[in-house]
Enzyme design. Structure first.
Site, PDB file in Angstrom:
ATOM      1  N   ALA A 112       0.773  -1.236   0.000  1.00  0.00           N
ATOM      2  CA  ALA A 112       0.000   0.000   0.000  1.00  0.00           C
ATOM      3  C   ALA A 112       0.808   1.291   0.000  1.00  0.00           C
ATOM      4  O   ALA A 112       0.287   2.327  -0.412  1.00  0.00           O
ATOM      5  CB  ALA A 112      -0.958   0.008   1.194  1.00  0.00           C
ATOM      6  N   PRO A 114       3.035   4.480  -0.910  1.00  0.00           N
ATOM      7  CA  PRO A 114       2.827   5.487   0.135  1.00  0.00           C
ATOM      8  C   PRO A 114       1.378   5.802   0.465  1.00  0.00           C
ATOM      9  O   PRO A 114       1.118   6.595   1.358  1.00  0.00           O
ATOM     10  CB  PRO A 114       3.518   6.717  -0.456  1.00  0.00           C
ATOM     11  CG  PRO A 114       3.332   6.563  -1.927  1.00  0.00           C
ATOM     12  CD  PRO A 114       3.448   5.087  -2.201  1.00  0.00           C
ATOM     13  N   GLY A 115       0.412   5.215  -0.265  1.00  0.00           N
ATOM     14  CA  GLY A 115      -0.973   5.382   0.142  1.00  0.00           C
ATOM     15  C   GLY A 115      -1.911   5.932  -0.903  1.00  0.00           C
ATOM     16  O   GLY A 115      -3.078   6.192  -0.594  1.00  0.00           O
ATOM     17  N   GLY A 116      -1.454   6.112  -2.137  1.00  0.00           N
ATOM     18  CA  GLY A 116      -2.324   6.672  -3.157  1.00  0.00           C
ATOM     19  C   GLY A 116      -3.559   5.848  -3.423  1.00  0.00           C
ATOM     20  O   GLY A 116      -4.681   6.357  -3.446  1.00  0.00           O
ATOM     21  N   LYS A 117      -3.370   4.545  -3.612  1.00  0.00           N
ATOM     22  CA  LYS A 117      -4.513   3.704  -3.925  1.00  0.00           C
ATOM     23  C   LYS A 117      -5.346   3.421  -2.674  1.00  0.00           C
ATOM     24  O   LYS A 117      -6.573   3.298  -2.747  1.00  0.00           O
ATOM     25  CB  LYS A 117      -4.035   2.424  -4.602  1.00  0.00           C
ATOM     26  CG  LYS A 117      -3.449   2.712  -5.994  1.00  0.00           C
ATOM     27  CD  LYS A 117      -2.843   1.497  -6.654  1.00  0.00           C
ATOM     28  CE  LYS A 117      -2.368   1.828  -8.067  1.00  0.00           C
ATOM     29  NZ  LYS A 117      -1.259   2.795  -8.111  1.00  0.00           N
ATOM     30  N   GLU A 135       1.786  -2.724   4.409  1.00  0.00           N
ATOM     31  CA  GLU A 135       3.095  -2.422   3.826  1.00  0.00           C
ATOM     32  C   GLU A 135       4.136  -3.146   4.662  1.00  0.00           C
ATOM     33  O   GLU A 135       4.216  -2.937   5.872  1.00  0.00           O
ATOM     34  CB  GLU A 135       3.341  -0.919   3.810  1.00  0.00           C
ATOM     35  CG  GLU A 135       4.740  -0.514   3.433  1.00  0.00           C
ATOM     36  CD  GLU A 135       5.170  -1.064   2.077  1.00  0.00           C
ATOM     37  OE1 GLU A 135       6.267  -1.667   2.023  1.00  0.00           O
ATOM     38  OE2 GLU A 135       4.423  -0.909   1.095  1.00  0.00           O
ATOM     39  N   ASP A 180      -0.895  -3.546  -5.992  1.00  0.00           N
ATOM     40  CA  ASP A 180      -0.079  -2.619  -6.790  1.00  0.00           C
ATOM     41  C   ASP A 180       1.360  -3.044  -6.558  1.00  0.00           C
ATOM     42  O   ASP A 180       2.040  -2.551  -5.668  1.00  0.00           O
ATOM     43  CB  ASP A 180      -0.336  -1.181  -6.348  1.00  0.00           C
ATOM     44  CG  ASP A 180       0.388  -0.177  -7.216  1.00  0.00           C
ATOM     45  OD1 ASP A 180       0.387  -0.349  -8.444  1.00  0.00           O
ATOM     46  OD2 ASP A 180       0.965   0.777  -6.667  1.00  0.00           O
ATOM     47  N   CYS A 233       3.516  -0.191 -12.434  1.00  0.00           N
ATOM     48  CA  CYS A 233       3.918   1.001 -13.187  1.00  0.00           C
ATOM     49  C   CYS A 233       5.075   0.634 -14.111  1.00  0.00           C
ATOM     50  O   CYS A 233       6.048   1.367 -14.239  1.00  0.00           O
ATOM     51  CB  CYS A 233       4.283   2.155 -12.252  1.00  0.00           C
ATOM     52  SG  CYS A 233       5.635   1.813 -11.100  1.00  0.00           S
TER      53      CYS A 233
END
Length: 462
Positions: A112, A114-117, A135, A180, A233
């Site tokens: 997870a 840094p927390g965007g999703k 994380e 992710d 990504c």
């Protein structure tokens, strides 16, 4: 400055993209575009757009998403401190949009930080349901926790466990699982120098093997009938379509599900890649869009797929939370009623002297760095509220507020940790005005015309 792109990478992309390659190669030398995603837990996207100090351009990948100017000081603005938005790469905003979580769901973000999703999923849940953000690297998990705190997420916990350990503890507990995955980062060549210098074909293949291990554990935690959202990504097929195909061969209970919630703009083929290894409707591949490279595939677990029970846990790693005693509860209730025109959203529990508002789903989980939301600390004869608690409350729920415009110099002084003038008495929120709403950025204790600053030292501007 011309970026030196690895020749082996370019050769592979030429083979994959065919006639699209020349446009892709040119795009690798462009400057990356920045994006932000509005946080609906705090403000509606339309209201933010009306109040925004930055020029905004909507992105088609996410209803809450916008492009912003490269030079906009968005990370230091009071609206950012208030959690009104999260700075997120534009293409990455497609992942949770594709997943489309609904209020009431149980969602796991397995990798997870840094927390965007996680923040995006929390916004879609709207405070209803449960989010577990995991994380496995402790320092990154703490950054993750800070970002969820700033966004005002109430119904989440942050764990710091390896995926196999978490799978054993949780079993098939989640309606949706986000993976992710750590990847070779080919899609970030324009944005991150390290992605360029660390790239190799061997590293990409190593990442693909690691991703399959993570997906195996994610499958166990996905409930029958649930959804697994896999994203990277990067751009190579081994880590993207290849990983998804290998996963489905090992887990035939999963199949690709059509993505209907990301609306690509008509007449703009550069928004989506041309590869057809997976059924096109079930995956998105951005390689030449006004964002960075990103891959998303949505997988559905069959309703009769295997369900895994949590393994029996020993006391090791458990939260050791307890109920507040009579006096502790009195102090907590008195503080809450004095500060807020609302009820606590969960029953308070205590670990050592820290009081947590813990979602029921998190109570028996091991490895929780943040077992819910930190409400504050029990002191001798009183209860001291936390920065986190004030950040989770809406402006209309807070009894005492010092409301400032975002350009007010008192806001900057507050962020530096200084005392500022205030006519209230007692614990008081410092709020920033945005359109018709007010939003907390922190709090202090007011007395004698001065607010004694409680803005966390680790967040202060220097």
């Amino acid at each position: 400055m011309t970026r030196e792109i690895p020749g082996a990478f370019l050769a592979r992309m030429r083979e994959l993209l065919g006639s699209d390659f020349e446009a892709f190669e040119r795009a690798l030398q462009d400057e990356p575009r920045r994006g932000l995603r509005v946080n609906p837990l705090k403000i509606a996207p339309a209201d933010f757009a009306a109040a925004s100090p930055f020029a905004l351009e909507p992105t088609p990948l996410c209803p809450e998403g916008f492009f912003i100017d490269t030079d906009a000081p968005a990370g230091k603005h009071a609206f950012h401190a208030a959690g009104l938005y999260y700075l997120q790469e534009p293409s990455a905003q497609s992942a949770v949009t594709a997943l489309d979580p609904k209020p009431g769901m149980r969602v796991l973000d397995l990798c997870a930080a840094p927390g965007g999703k996680s923040g995006h999923a929390a916004g879609r849940l709207g405070g209803d349901g449960f989010l577990l953000s995991n994380e496995c690297v402790g320092s990154r998990a703490r950054i993750l926790g800070y970002n969820l705190e700033r966004l005002g997420v109430r119904n989440a916990a942050v764990s710091c466990l390896m995926p196999d350990v978490l799978a054993a503890a949780c079993g098939s507990a989640f309606d949706a699982v986000i993976v992710d995955a750590p990847c070779s980062g080919e899609g970030m060549f324009r944005r991150e120098e390290a992605a360029l210098t660390e790239w190799s074909e061997a590293h990409a293949l190593s990442c693909a093997q690691r991703q399959l291990h993570i997906l195996d554990d994610a499958a166990k935690m996905c409930a029958p009938g649930g959804t697994l959202l896999y994203s990277t990504c990067t751009l190579n097929p081994e880590e993207n379509e290849g990983a998804a195909e290998s996963f489905m061969q090992a887990h035939p209970e999963f199949d690709v599900e059509e993505i209907t919630t990301v609306q690509l703009p008509a007449g703009r083929p550069e928004w989506c890649g041309a590869r057809e290894t997976l059924r096109h409707a079930g995956r998105l591949m951005f390689y030449n869009a006004p964002g960075e490279g990103h891959f998303v595939v949505k997988l559905r677990k069959s309703a009769d797929g295997p369900e895994y029970a949590p393994q029996t846990q020993t006391g090791k790693g458990k939260l050791r939370l307890r109920a507040l005693d009579k006096n502790e509860m009195k102090f907590f209730r008195e503080m809450f009623a004095d500060c807020f025109d609302a009820e606590p959203f969960y029953e308070p529990l205590v670990r050592d002297d820290t009081v947590w508002l813990t979602p029921p789903e998190a109570i028996n989980l091991p490895g929780c760095l943040l077992p819910g939301m930190c409400a504050g600390e029990l002191k001798k004869g009183r209860f001291e509220p936390s920065h986190t608690l004030f950040m989770a409350m809406r402006g209309d729920e807070i009894r005492r507020k010092l409301v400032l415009d975002p350009e007010d110099e008192l806001i900057e002084r507050f962020f530096h940790g200084e005392e500022i003038p205030c006519g209230e008495k007692g614990f008081t929120a410092v709020c920033v005005r945005a359109g018709d709403g007010v939003h907390p950025v922190g709090f202090g204790k007011a007395s004698g015309g001065v607010l004694k600053n409680r803005f966390p030292k680790g967040l202060r501007l220097v």
